[in-house]
Design a protein around this motif. Structure first.
Motif, mmCIF file in Angstrom:
data_model
loop_
_atom_site.group_PDB
_atom_site.id
_atom_site.type_symbol
_atom_site.label_atom_id
_atom_site.label_comp_id
_atom_site.label_asym_id
_atom_site.label_seq_id
_atom_site.Cartn_x
_atom_site.Cartn_y
_atom_site.Cartn_z
ATOM 1 N N ASP A 2 1.135 -1.270 -0.041
ATOM 2 C CA ASP A 2 -0.082 -0.138 0.144
ATOM 3 C C ASP A 2 0.919 1.286 -0.020
ATOM 4 N N PHE A 3 1.878 1.235 0.929
ATOM 5 C CA PHE A 3 2.868 2.403 0.845
ATOM 6 C C PHE A 3 3.485 2.432 -0.647
ATOM 7 N N LEU A 4 3.732 1.411 -1.224
ATOM 8 C CA LEU A 4 4.618 1.489 -2.616
ATOM 9 C C LEU A 4 3.498 2.183 -3.606
ATOM 10 N N GLY A 5 2.142 1.584 -3.444
ATOM 11 C CA GLY A 5 1.068 2.060 -4.352
ATOM 12 C C GLY A 5 0.920 3.726 -4.105
ATOM 13 N N ASP A 6 0.891 4.118 -2.957
ATOM 14 C CA ASP A 6 0.774 5.442 -2.320
ATOM 15 C C ASP A 6 1.799 6.405 -2.868
ATOM 16 N N SER A 7 2.981 5.724 -2.889
ATOM 17 C CA SER A 7 4.183 6.457 -3.423
ATOM 18 C C SER A 7 3.954 6.968 -4.881
ATOM 19 N N ALA A 8 3.362 5.745 -5.622
ATOM 20 C CA ALA A 8 3.526 6.180 -7.100
ATOM 21 C C ALA A 8 2.147 6.938 -7.270
ATOM 22 N N ASN A 9 1.224 6.953 -6.456
ATOM 23 C CA ASN A 9 -0.234 7.754 -6.572
ATOM 24 C C ASN A 9 0.282 9.188 -6.352
ATOM 25 N N TYR A 10 1.088 9.644 -5.257
ATOM 26 C CA TYR A 10 1.584 10.894 -4.980
ATOM 27 C C TYR A 10 2.304 11.380 -6.214
ATOM 28 N N ALA A 11 3.152 10.888 -6.885
ATOM 29 C CA ALA A 11 4.127 11.131 -8.096
ATOM 30 C C ALA A 11 3.195 11.464 -8.976
ATOM 31 N N ILE A 12 2.227 10.707 -9.300
ATOM 32 C CA ILE A 12 1.274 10.898 -10.340
ATOM 33 C C ILE A 12 0.623 12.215 -10.155
ATOM 34 N N SER A 13 0.051 12.368 -8.874
ATOM 35 C CA SER A 13 -0.691 13.503 -8.420
ATOM 36 C C SER A 13 0.287 14.920 -8.845
ATOM 37 N N LEU A 14 1.354 14.677 -8.444
ATOM 38 C CA LEU A 14 2.271 15.907 -8.498
ATOM 39 C C LEU A 14 2.517 16.176 -10.176
ATOM 40 N N SER A 15 2.530 15.252 -10.774
ATOM 41 C CA SER A 15 2.757 15.493 -12.198
ATOM 42 C C SER A 15 1.596 16.114 -12.962
ATOM 43 N N VAL A 16 0.435 16.028 -12.493
ATOM 44 C CA VAL A 16 -0.716 16.518 -13.021
ATOM 45 C C VAL A 16 -1.178 17.749 -12.578
ATOM 46 N N ALA A 17 -0.534 17.987 -11.366
ATOM 47 C CA ALA A 17 -1.056 19.293 -10.482
ATOM 48 C C ALA A 17 -1.352 20.502 -11.576
ATOM 49 N N GLY A 18 -2.398 21.257 -11.370
ATOM 50 C CA GLY A 18 -2.655 22.205 -12.232
ATOM 51 C C GLY A 18 -2.884 21.824 -13.617
ATOM 52 N N MET A 19 -2.856 20.529 -14.174
ATOM 53 C CA MET A 19 -3.356 20.361 -15.530
ATOM 54 C C MET A 19 -4.827 20.553 -15.509
ATOM 55 N N ALA A 20 -5.456 20.309 -16.826
ATOM 56 C CA ALA A 20 -6.571 20.231 -17.277
ATOM 57 C C ALA A 20 -7.528 18.956 -16.454
ATOM 58 N N LEU A 21 -8.743 19.221 -16.278
ATOM 59 C CA LEU A 21 -9.416 18.390 -15.695
ATOM 60 C C LEU A 21 -9.470 17.071 -16.262
ATOM 61 N N ARG A 22 -9.477 16.887 -17.510
ATOM 62 C CA ARG A 22 -9.519 15.419 -18.157
ATOM 63 C C ARG A 22 -8.109 14.835 -17.906
ATOM 64 N N TRP A 23 -7.029 15.447 -17.709
ATOM 65 C CA TRP A 23 -5.683 14.981 -17.228
ATOM 66 C C TRP A 23 -5.759 14.484 -15.671
ATOM 67 N N ARG A 24 -6.297 15.240 -14.944
ATOM 68 C CA ARG A 24 -6.214 15.062 -13.594
ATOM 69 C C ARG A 24 -7.261 13.660 -13.161
ATOM 70 N N ALA A 25 -8.505 13.728 -13.925
ATOM 71 C CA ALA A 25 -9.420 12.648 -14.013
ATOM 72 C C ALA A 25 -8.862 11.341 -14.211
ATOM 73 N N GLY A 26 -8.064 11.463 -15.637
ATOM 74 C CA GLY A 26 -7.513 10.226 -16.054
ATOM 75 C C GLY A 26 -6.516 9.780 -15.120
ATOM 76 N N ALA A 27 -5.757 10.643 -14.345
ATOM 77 C CA ALA A 27 -4.604 10.104 -13.693
ATOM 78 C C ALA A 27 -5.179 9.620 -12.427
ATOM 79 N N ALA A 28 -6.365 10.392 -11.947
ATOM 80 C CA ALA A 28 -7.124 9.488 -10.742
ATOM 81 C C ALA A 28 -7.464 8.176 -11.042
#
Length: 216
Positions: free
Chosen positions: A56-82
């Motif tokens: 779970d920690f590993l998955g969260d680390s990847a998730n936070y990294a993805i969230s950082l990469s799409v921060a400020g992007m358009a909604l379709r990119w943020r929703a796709g990353a989610a």
């Protein structure tokens, strides 16, 4: 046609929230560190629940990294990353459940409860710190909500690991450890489904908004 997606379309990049990025960076560092600690401890003491929590920690680390990469992007990119993060969480939950099943069939010795409890308390403290850091960002789009769900699930999971250690100590059996691993797996699967559902709704609503705007 009113100028494509300019002016009124909801699918526009957002200003980058510095406090959001800072919170994610701290959470990413803490989760990556705890993955290394808990994974090593889980293997060394033979604990399914520690290994499940480490995944779970590993998955969260990847998730936070993805969230950082799409921060400020358009909604379709943020929703796709989610959606991608939700899928990752779902798959990790399935893997943990399979690992717990394997241990039911092959494990003859209970893990060391003192080591389980000590590591469980350490990672609980770290996850409570992450939860406090991310508390103000728990509402919003699927991308932000997914980060909060991960943080919440981690804290619940850590409490469960400590309880599993007490159960192993009291029963001298591996069953409390395996049961908690199964619970963590179900939390991961459930959280992944929630995130994917909300991200699909946002993607669908976003497409509808764009279509309406283009056809004005």
């Amino acid at each position: 046609m009113a100028g494509g997606c300019c002016g009124g379309c909801t699918d526009t990049p957002l200003p980058i929230n510095k406090s959001w990025r800072r919170a994610l960076l701290i959470a990413l560092f803490l989760n990556a560190s705890m993955f290394a600690v808990e994974a090593g401890a889980g293997v060394s003491v033979g604990s399914a629940s520690l290994q499940a929590d480490a995944i779970d920690f590993l998955g969260d680390s990847a998730n936070y990294a993805i969230s950082l990469s799409v921060a400020g992007m358009a909604l379709r990119w943020r929703a796709g990353a989610a959606f991608l993060k939700g899928l990752t969480l779902f798959v990790a939950g399935i893997w943990v459940m399979a690992n717990a099943g394997w241990m039911v069939m092959n494990s003859n010795h209970p893990p060391h409860p003192d080591a389980m409890g000590g590591i469980g308390l350490l990672v609980l403290a770290v996850n409570l710190a992450c939860a406090l850091i991310l508390w103000t960002h728990r509402k919003g789009d699927a991308n932000r909500r997914s980060v909060w769900i991960c943080s919440r699930n981690d804290a619940i999971g850590n409490v469960a690991v400590v309880l599993a250690a007490l159960g192993v100590f009291g029963t001298r059996s591996a069953w409390p450890d395996i049961a908690v691993a199964a619970i963590l797996a179900m939390l991961g699967i459930s959280g992944g489904v929630q995130i994917m559902r909300q991200s699909r709704v946002e993607l669908t609503d976003n497409k509808s908004d764009i279509s309406r705007h283009i056809n004005v």
